[in-house]
Design an enzyme around this catalytic site. Structure first.
Site, mmCIF file in Angstrom:
data_model
loop_
_atom_site.group_PDB
_atom_site.id
_atom_site.type_symbol
_atom_site.label_atom_id
_atom_site.label_comp_id
_atom_site.label_asym_id
_atom_site.label_seq_id
_atom_site.Cartn_x
_atom_site.Cartn_y
_atom_site.Cartn_z
ATOM 1 N N CYS A 404 -4.471 -34.849 20.204
ATOM 2 C CA CYS A 404 -4.325 -33.430 19.880
ATOM 3 C C CYS A 404 -3.878 -33.304 18.434
ATOM 4 O O CYS A 404 -3.135 -34.155 17.937
ATOM 5 C CB CYS A 404 -3.291 -32.758 20.786
ATOM 6 S SG CYS A 404 -3.810 -32.631 22.491
ATOM 7 N N GLU A 438 -10.413 -37.144 19.814
ATOM 8 C CA GLU A 438 -10.769 -36.943 21.217
ATOM 9 C C GLU A 438 -11.478 -35.613 21.381
ATOM 10 O O GLU A 438 -11.141 -34.624 20.747
ATOM 11 C CB GLU A 438 -9.489 -36.982 22.059
ATOM 12 C CG GLU A 438 -9.729 -36.884 23.549
ATOM 13 C CD GLU A 438 -8.425 -36.962 24.328
ATOM 14 O OE1 GLU A 438 -8.263 -36.155 25.264
ATOM 15 O OE2 GLU A 438 -7.587 -37.819 24.015
#
Length: 548
Positions: A404, A438
């Site tokens: 994140c 990601e």
């Protein structure tokens, strides 16, 4: 105007008045998600259809246009998700109630930069496996003149055959369907271009990532091109199975609990140091704190408190003046701290709660043990103030170097986002690996990464020097090794910039004057850069540490 004779219920859709970026009135279609009564009037929580959820808000009845009202169909029963009541489909069938014939509402639609990759398959690259690419005969393409641009070819085969899938996997559909129509619509260098669809019937030779790229000048002194001679190379195979989101960790991509509660912002305002932040999305803070007008956070330990008096009392006892963990980078007033999610669990969980207020594409979990958090701060006489952060898995089987990433709203549009991204790749360089963020990325995260990849790759291509009068050469693998950007991201970025062309049986990269000029303007504005000499970081082998 609202009509008191008609009872508005959850699920109704109707035009709602709002201000756009030019401070002009517009009436986009919105869905009512919730209704509440306050003394003297009703308030309606609305989601603007086709807009990002961060624009959702409570509105008064005078902002509703009842002339064209859509009710949910009465036959449609409210389904449940995983036994959770209140969940309902995002777009139920509706009955339209026409109280009066009104002209069609036309929204001002901002032009979008589109990415047309003409994918031959929607498959995603398989992991940890490489297969040689079969050879196919290439046909030459002639140019009308030496100085003219080469014809465009939209895609590279093999690992680049689904470059969009490496950035837009299947699970991203929901989070990208509600993009804001008024924020961040192009990269900072302004050089995005539309790709030309492939011509049917043309055979192409596979382009390997080890093939040499020759850079040369056309007639225009500012226009350069790169040749990729024919060859063969092992590349990641495609298995036809879209990559599933990871289901463990502090913030994951599981949307199974995306019910009516989590679709609504639950915190009105957060006070963090000298800033007051308006959250964009739901975050699972304790229920008793969601009714407060302001939620107070200690800017050093991120502990949440219910009142200013509680915060002042806490500050007399809180000894932290910087994030817990090791300071691994400092240059000027910018510092980075490395925080272990297992050793500093409370801080990590509080950081995730804060981040969830501004990240919609993730669901918060409290398992922070497998993660490292890198917090960027600005220093002044009062201490180290948090600017943003990114997290990464201690062990990633899929070469993720970011899980994140977030820049807090007061510090956005000032270059800190690219600085966080650049720092993540500097860590990958020290580790001797290539990395990728990601997926799925948020809309703003995607734009930041696209911009960073574009500037980084163009910087390398433009700095190539010729040897002995010959055209300089470089391979995609070499670009990946220099930058630590995964080669799939390198290839998809070249395609996104429309640099890939096909000429005389070869793939070439063409740098137009617009690309070069836009890149130079963007680099002049990019003042914040990571200095590798100021980084003091020793990578750890987490596989030998048992349970971290």
């Amino acid at each position: 105007m609202a009509d008191t004779l008609v009872e508005l219920v959850e699920g109704c859709r109707l035009p709602v008045l709002r201000k756009n970026q030019e401070n002009e009135d517009e009436w986009p279609l919105a869905e009512i998600l919730s209704v509440k009564e306050v003394p003297g009037k009703k308030l309606y929580y609305v989601h603007y259809i086709d807009f990002n959820k961060r624009l959702d808000e409570w509105v008064t009845p005078d902002r509703l246009d009842m002339k064209k009202l859509q009710f949910p169909k009465k036959e449609a029963k409210t389904p449940t998700k995983n036994g959770l009541p209140g969940s309902r489909p995002s777009s139920p069938d509706r009955d339209v109630l026409l109280l009066k014939q009104v002209p069609t509402i036309v929204k001002k639609d901002i032009k979008r930069k589109s990415l047309d990759l003409n994918l031959q398959s929607a498959s995603a690259p398989s992991r940890g496996k490489t297969l040689p690419t079969p050879k196919r005969k290439a046909e030459s393409v002639s140019l009308t003149s030496q100085g003219s641009a080469a014809p465009s070819v939209p895609s590279l085969p093999s690992s680049a055959e689904a470059p969009q899938a490496s950035v837009f996997p299947a699970v991203v559909r929901e989070s990208f369907s509600n993009k804001s129509r008024e924020e961040h619509e192009q990269l900072t260098n302004g050089t995005t271009r539309r790709l030309v669809p492939s011509q049917p019937g043309r055979k192409r030779k596979n382009c390997g990532t080890d093939e040499m790229i020759k850079v040369f000048q056309y007639n225009s002194p500012r226009s350069a091109s790169a040749f990729l001679p024919p060859g063969e190379d092992s590349q990641d195979s495609l298995d036809g199975i879209p990559s599933a989101p990871r289901m463990t960790g502090s913030l994951v991509s599981d949307r199974s609990h995306d019910d009516i509660v989590t679709r609504m912002k639950n915190i009105d305002c957060i006070e963090l140091g000298r800033h007051r932040l308006k959250p964009w999305y739901f975050s699972p803070y304790p229920q008793e704190l969601t009714t407060l007008p302001i939620l107070y956070l200690c800017e050093f330990c991120l502990k949440y408190l219910k009142s200013l008096k509680c915060l002042q009392r806490h500050l007399t006892k809180c000894n932290l003046r910087h994030p817990p963990g090791n300071e691994i980078y400092r240059k000027g007033t910018i510092s980075f701290f490395e925080i272990d999610g297992r050793k500093n669990k409370t801080y990590s969980q509080n950081l995730c709660l804060l981040a969830k207020c501004f990240l919609d594409h993730k669901t918060l979990y409290y398992d922070t043990d497998p993660f490292l958090f890198y917090v960027m701060t600005e220093y002044d006489s009062k201490g180290f103030h948090i600017v943003g952060y990114f997290s990464k898995e201690k062990e990633s089987t899929e070469d993720y170097n970011v899980a994140c990433i977030l820049t807090l709203p007061p510090y956005q549009r000032r270059g800190y986002g690219k600085l966080l991204i650049e720092f993540s790749y500097e860590l990958s360089k020290v580790e001797g690996k290539t990395g990728t963020p990601e997926k799925p990325l948020s809309d703003l995260g995607l734009l930041s990464y696209r911009s960073y990849w574009s500037q980084t790759i163009l910087e390398i291509l433009m700095d190539l020097k010729s040897d002995n009068g010959e055209r300089p050469q470089i391979t995609i693998n070499e670009i990946s090794e220099i930058t630590s950007v995964k080669k799939e991201d390198v290839i998809s970025t070249l395609q996104y910039l429309n640099l890939i062309n096909y000429y005389k049986g070869q793939y070439i990269l063409t740098l137009s004057e617009d690309i070069v000029d836009g890149h130079e303007r963007a680099m002049q504005k990019r003042h914040l850069r990571i200095d590798p000499k100021c980084l003091h970081f020793t990578p750890k082998d987490w596989s030998k540490r048992g349970k971290w």
